[in-house]
Design a protein around this motif. Structure first.
Motif, short mmCIF file in Angstrom:
data_model
loop_
_atom_site.label_atom_id
_atom_site.label_comp_id
_atom_site.label_asym_id
_atom_site.label_seq_id
_atom_site.Cartn_x
_atom_site.Cartn_y
_atom_site.Cartn_z
N UNK A 59 0.89 -1.30 -0.16
CA UNK A 59 0.00 -0.03 0.09
C UNK A 59 1.05 1.26 0.01
N UNK A 60 2.05 1.31 0.86
CA UNK A 60 2.83 2.69 0.88
C UNK A 60 3.67 2.81 -0.38
N UNK A 61 3.77 1.57 -1.13
CA UNK A 61 4.64 1.71 -2.41
C UNK A 61 3.74 2.49 -3.36
N UNK A 66 4.45 8.14 -6.00
CA UNK A 66 3.75 9.31 -6.58
C UNK A 66 4.27 10.45 -5.61
N UNK A 67 5.44 10.13 -4.89
CA UNK A 67 6.12 11.05 -4.15
C UNK A 67 5.23 11.73 -2.94
N UNK A 68 4.33 10.80 -2.54
CA UNK A 68 3.13 11.47 -1.47
C UNK A 68 3.74 10.96 -0.13
N UNK A 69 3.78 12.32 0.79
CA UNK A 69 4.16 12.01 2.21
C UNK A 69 5.49 11.67 2.43
N UNK A 74 2.86 7.87 5.34
CA UNK A 74 2.55 6.83 4.38
C UNK A 74 2.23 5.64 5.22
N UNK A 75 2.89 5.27 6.29
CA UNK A 75 2.29 4.00 7.16
C UNK A 75 1.14 4.14 7.86
N UNK A 76 0.99 5.59 8.25
CA UNK A 76 -0.22 5.88 8.94
C UNK A 76 -1.49 5.90 8.10
N UNK A 77 -1.05 6.37 6.84
CA UNK A 77 -2.35 6.22 5.63
C UNK A 77 -2.76 4.77 5.43
#
Length: 490
Positions: A59-61, A66-69, A74-77
Motif C-alpha cells: 500500500x505504501x509503495x 507518486x511522491x506522497x508524504x 505513508x504508514x499511517x495512511x
C-alpha cells in the motif's frame, strides 16, 4: 489502464480522459496517471498482490511511487485504509503477507491500494466477487462515500445484478465484446429489451425462504457426524512478541444425512474454508471427532486415510489455481483413479463420459486448462471430483467466481448429480441467495463457531441470531420479507 501487452494494440477508436487522449500515450505518461488519476481493483487478488511484500509495503509503495508524504505518514495512511476496508487488527495486518489472508481479506487489501490516492476514476473489476455480503455492503458504502466526497467516477465491472441494483446510475451490457444494451439502471434492470440482457436477469439467483423439496430416499442414516472440531493457526514468534494466534474453527458440531446438502455460510475469515479442509483432511485438527460412516477419521494418519480419500472429494474455490496447467484435462481426470488401481482404459472412458455429463465436448479430453473459460474449468473440477464416485462432496465457493448464467448451470448440474448419485454435499458459500436454492439445511458460522443451524425457511425468514439477521439484511438487491419485523429493522 494501458495494461494490455504491445502484441494486442488498440486497432481503432480513442479513449479521452479529462481532455487528454490516452491511446498511444507513452509509458511515462501512463505511469503518472495510474493510481493517481485512474486506479483499478483487479478481480483476482492472489495474482495481483506481490507474495514477497507485506500488505503494508504494497500500500505504501503506491504512495511512494507518486511522491506522497513521508515514511511515517505513508504508514499511517496505510493503516487508516486497512481500517476503512474493515480488516481486523490493522496494526498487525500491516505486517502480514498475502498468503496468510483469506480470499476476502486479500480483496480488501487490493481495494485499499486502489483507493490510497483517492483517484478521479476508479475501475473496479469484480471487486466484491470474493466478499461476503456484510463486507460487500461495507465496501460498496466505502466506494460511494469516497465518490461523493471527491466526485470520483466509478466503472464497476460485475456479473452480480444485486450489486448493479445497489450502486449503478447507468448500466452497459456487453456480449462477445459488443455493447448490446445501455441505459439507466432502472430501465435496464426492470425493462430489458435485448434477449441477452433478459437471459442474464432471468438467471440471477434470488433469496428464497422455501425449503428444498426432498429427493427420493437414497440412503439410510447419517453419513457424517462432526463433534467439537477445533483448529487454531499460529504464525510469527512468541519470543519476539510477533506471534499471531487465530482460532479458525472452535467446537464445531453438526450432522449430515445421506443424500442431503448442508450449506455453510458466513463472513470472510469465519472459518468456512478451514472447516472444509479439515473434513477432507488437507489439514489436521487440534481436537474433536469427524465420524465418516461411523469411523473417526480425525486422528487417522495419511497412510490410514488414503483408502478413504476416493469417498470424500472436494471442488475447490479457484478453478484457475486447482488445475495443473502442464497436464491435459484427460491426465487431470484419470491420474487419481489410476493411482487408486483403476485400469487406464476404464478411467479414460469414464472421464470422457463425465466430461459429456458436465456439458463439455469429447475434444476437451486432450486440451489444457488455459484453453477453457472460468465456468468450463469449474465444470472440469466437478468432473474430477466425481471420477471417484464419492459419497461426500465438499464444494468450497464452487460458483462464487462465475457469472450468473454459468452459475445457474453449475447449480442445476450439482442438483442433478446429487439426485442421480445420492452424493451428500457440504456447500460452502458466502452468497446466501445461492445457499437458499441448493441447500437442505444451513449452518451459519461466525468467528469459527456455528451460531445458527436450520432449514432455509428459518434461516432467511425467521433468523434467531442477530448475526444471521445482519447477513440477510446485507444481501445486495434483496429485501426479503420476514415473519418477524424486528429481524429486518436491525
Amino acid at each position: 489502464m494501458g495494461l494490455l501487452p504491445k502484441l494486442i494494440p488498440v486497432s481503432s477508436g480513442a479513449i479521452h480522459l479529462d481532455g487528454r487522449t490516452i491511446v498511444g500515450a507513452s509509458p511515462k505518461e501512463l505511469r503518472g496517471l495510474r493510481g493517481r488519476i485512474v486506479s483499478m481493483i483487479f478481480q483476482d487478488p492472489l495474482s495481483a498482490l506481490n507474495p514477497l511484500m507485506t500488505v503494508g509495503e504494497q500500500i505504501t509503495e503506491v504512495l511512494m511511487a507518486h511522491g506522497v508524504g513521508t515514511k511515517a505518514s505513508r504508514r499511517n495512511r496505510a493503516i487508516e485504509l486497512l481500517t476503512e476496508v474493515g480488516l481486523p487488527d490493522p496494526e498487525l495486518m500491516y505486517y502480514q503477507y498475502p498468503f496468510r489472508l483469506s480470499g476476502g481479506q486479500r480483496q480488501r487489501v487490493m481495494i485499499a491500494m486502489a483507493l490510497a490516492l483517492e483517484p478521479t476514476v476508479l475501475i473496479a473489476d469484480e471487486p466484491t466477487t470474493a466478499l461476503d455480503v456484510t463486507t460487500q455492503a461495507q465496501i460498496l458504502k466505502l466506494i460511494r462515500d469516497i465518490q461523493r466526497r471527491k466526485g470520483m467516477s466509478v466503472m464497476f465491472i460485475t456479473h452480480d445484478f444485486g450489486v448493479v441494483a445497489e450502486i449503478a446510475d447507468s448500466v452497459v451490457v456487453m456480449e462477445k465484446g459488443r455493447i448490446v444494451e445501455q441505459g439507466s439502471a432502472e430501465q435496464v434492470l426492470k425493462s430489458p429489451t435485448h434477449p441477452y440482457t433478459q437471459r442474464l436477469i432471468a438467471a440471477v439467483p434470488h433469496l428464497t425462504g422455501k425449503d428444498r423439496v426432498p429427493q427420493e430416499k437414497v440412503g439410510d442414516g447419517t453419513i457424517l457426524k462432526v463433534e467439537g472440531l477445533s483448529k487454531t493457526y499460529r504464525s510469527g514468534s512468541a519470543l519476539f512478541g510477533s506471534q499471531r494466534i487465530v482460532p479458525a474453527v472452535k467446537e464445531v458440531s453438526f450432522e449430515l444425512a445421506a443424500g442431503r446438502t448442508l450449506g455453510v455460510v458466513g463472513e470472510s475469515g469465519s472459518g468456512k474454508s478451514s472447516l472444509g479442509r479439515l473434513l477432507i483432511k488437507l489439514q489436521d485438527s487440534d481436537g474433536g471427532r469427524i465420524l465418516f460412516e461411523g469411523r473417526d477419521i480425525a486422528k487417522l494418519s495419511e497412510t490410514e486415510f488414503r483408502p478413504l480419500r476416493p469417498k470424500i472429494q472436494m471442488i475447490f474455490q479457484d478453478p484457475f489455481a486447482s488445475l495443473n496447467p502442464r497436464s491435459t484435462i484427460g491426465q487431470i481426470l484419470t491420474v487419481g483413479p489410476v493411482a487408486h488401481g483403476m485400469p487406464y482404459a476404464q478411467a479414460r472412458e469414464e472421464a470422457r463420459a463425465l466430461l459429456s455429463h458436465v456439458g463439455l465436448d469429447a475434444g476437451a479430453f486432450g486440451r489444457y486448462p488455459h484453453e477453457f473459460s472460468g465456468g468450463q474449468r469449474q465444470r472440469i473440477g466437478i468432473a474430477r471430483a466425481l471420477m471417484f464416485k464419492p459419497k461426500l462432496l465438499i464444494a468450497d465457493e464452487a460458483v462464487s467466481a462465475l457469472d450468473v448464467s454459468i452459475q445457474a448451470q453449475i447449480l442445476k448440474l450439482l442438483d442433478q448429480i446429487q439426485r442421480e448419485t445420492g452424493v451428500s454435499m457440504i456447500f460452502i458459500t458466502h452468497d446466501l441467495r445461492v445457499a437458499s436454492q441448493i441447500c437442505d439445511e444451513i449452518a451459519v458460522m461466525q468467528k469459527g463457531r456455528i451460531v445458527e443451524h436450520g432449514p432455509p425457511s428459518q434461516i432467511f425468514l425467521d433468523p434467531q441470531s442477530a448475526y444471521t439477521r445482519e447477513l440477510v439484511a446485507a444481501i445486495p438487491g434483496e429485501r426479503p420479507r420476514s415473519t418477524r419485523p424486528a429481524a429486518v429493522n436491525i
